[in-house]
Design an enzyme around this catalytic site. Structure first.
Site, PDB file in Angstrom:
ATOM      1  N   GLU A  52       0.267  70.065  42.565  1.00 55.51           N
ATOM      2  CA  GLU A  52       1.620  69.608  42.234  1.00 55.51           C
ATOM      3  C   GLU A  52       1.567  68.496  41.185  1.00 55.51           C
ATOM      4  O   GLU A  52       2.389  68.448  40.277  1.00 55.51           O
ATOM      5  CB  GLU A  52       2.344  69.120  43.494  1.00 55.51           C
ATOM      6  CG  GLU A  52       3.719  68.560  43.241  1.00 55.51           C
ATOM      7  CD  GLU A  52       4.725  69.531  42.628  1.00 55.51           C
ATOM      8  OE1 GLU A  52       5.708  69.055  42.049  1.00 55.51           O
ATOM      9  OE2 GLU A  52       4.523  70.762  42.712  1.00 55.51           O
ATOM     10  N   HIS A  55       1.116  70.058  37.827  1.00 59.14           N
ATOM     11  CA  HIS A  55       2.383  70.591  37.335  1.00 59.14           C
ATOM     12  C   HIS A  55       3.212  69.483  36.678  1.00 59.14           C
ATOM     13  O   HIS A  55       3.761  69.668  35.593  1.00 59.14           O
ATOM     14  CB  HIS A  55       3.160  71.236  38.490  1.00 59.14           C
ATOM     15  CG  HIS A  55       4.503  71.758  38.101  1.00 59.14           C
ATOM     16  ND1 HIS A  55       4.674  72.810  37.241  1.00 59.14           N
ATOM     17  CD2 HIS A  55       5.748  71.368  38.465  1.00 59.14           C
ATOM     18  CE1 HIS A  55       5.963  73.051  37.085  1.00 59.14           C
ATOM     19  NE2 HIS A  55       6.634  72.184  37.810  1.00 59.14           N
ATOM     20  N   HIS A 117      16.585  75.639  38.222  1.00 60.43           N
ATOM     21  CA  HIS A 117      15.381  75.124  37.566  1.00 60.43           C
ATOM     22  C   HIS A 117      14.629  76.263  36.859  1.00 60.43           C
ATOM     23  O   HIS A 117      14.194  76.114  35.716  1.00 60.43           O
ATOM     24  CB  HIS A 117      14.496  74.446  38.621  1.00 60.43           C
ATOM     25  CG  HIS A 117      13.326  73.692  38.095  1.00 60.43           C
ATOM     26  ND1 HIS A 117      13.421  72.632  37.253  1.00 60.43           N
ATOM     27  CD2 HIS A 117      11.990  73.851  38.339  1.00 60.43           C
ATOM     28  CE1 HIS A 117      12.210  72.170  36.973  1.00 60.43           C
ATOM     29  NE2 HIS A 117      11.323  72.898  37.623  1.00 60.43           N
TER      30      HIS A 117
END
Length: 147
Positions: A52, A55, A117
């Protein structure tokens, strides 16, 4: 010529971001790092937050490249209205996308926000792709004019 490669690098990094984002989503890792913008361990994450965090790191890099491309399009004397529009729209979308990413985390992966998103990400990719194509068209027309 540097402008074209700035646009191309933004496109490549954005595609990488979408790939990593898809992996994060499909693997159910969207909330492994529950705080935004940093993970609980700060700038450098522990192993459990790494994907994460990656990202988010690629997102920050993408944002920087997309905004730099928009600025460069306004500074480039050969840029026309189309490339200025697509790059400026892309810069606006990248800021929107980062904001949506923060909201997705804060609202614990609300399904509607996750879908928005994704949709904004696809539109962002389209604008960066068009910007890159227009940038290389500018380069090609300058070469043809010289010949």
């Amino acid at each position: 010529m540097a402008f074209q490669y700035l646009a191309l690098s933004a496109l490549i990094v954005l595609y990488s971001l979408m790939f990593v984002g898809g992996y994060v989503s499909a693997a159910g890792l969207g909330l492994t790092c529950p705080e935004w913008p940093l993970c609980p361990n700060g700038v450098l994450p522990s192993e459990e937050y790494f994907i994460e965090w990656m990202h988010r790191f690629v997102a920050a890099t993408t944002g920087t490249l997309v905004i730099a491309t928009a600025v460069a399009s306004w500074l480039n004397k050969n840029s026309g209205r189309k490339i200025k529009f697509t790059s400026t729209f892309a810069a606006t979308l990248v800021i929107t996308q980062i904001t949506l990413g923060a909201l997705v985390i804060d609202l614990k992966l609300h399904a509607l926000l996750v879908a928005i998103h994704l949709g904004v990400g696809i539109l962002l990719f389209s604008m960066v792709l068009l910007t890159t194509l227009f940038a290389f068209k500018i380069s090609k027309s300058k070469i043809e004019t010289r010949a």
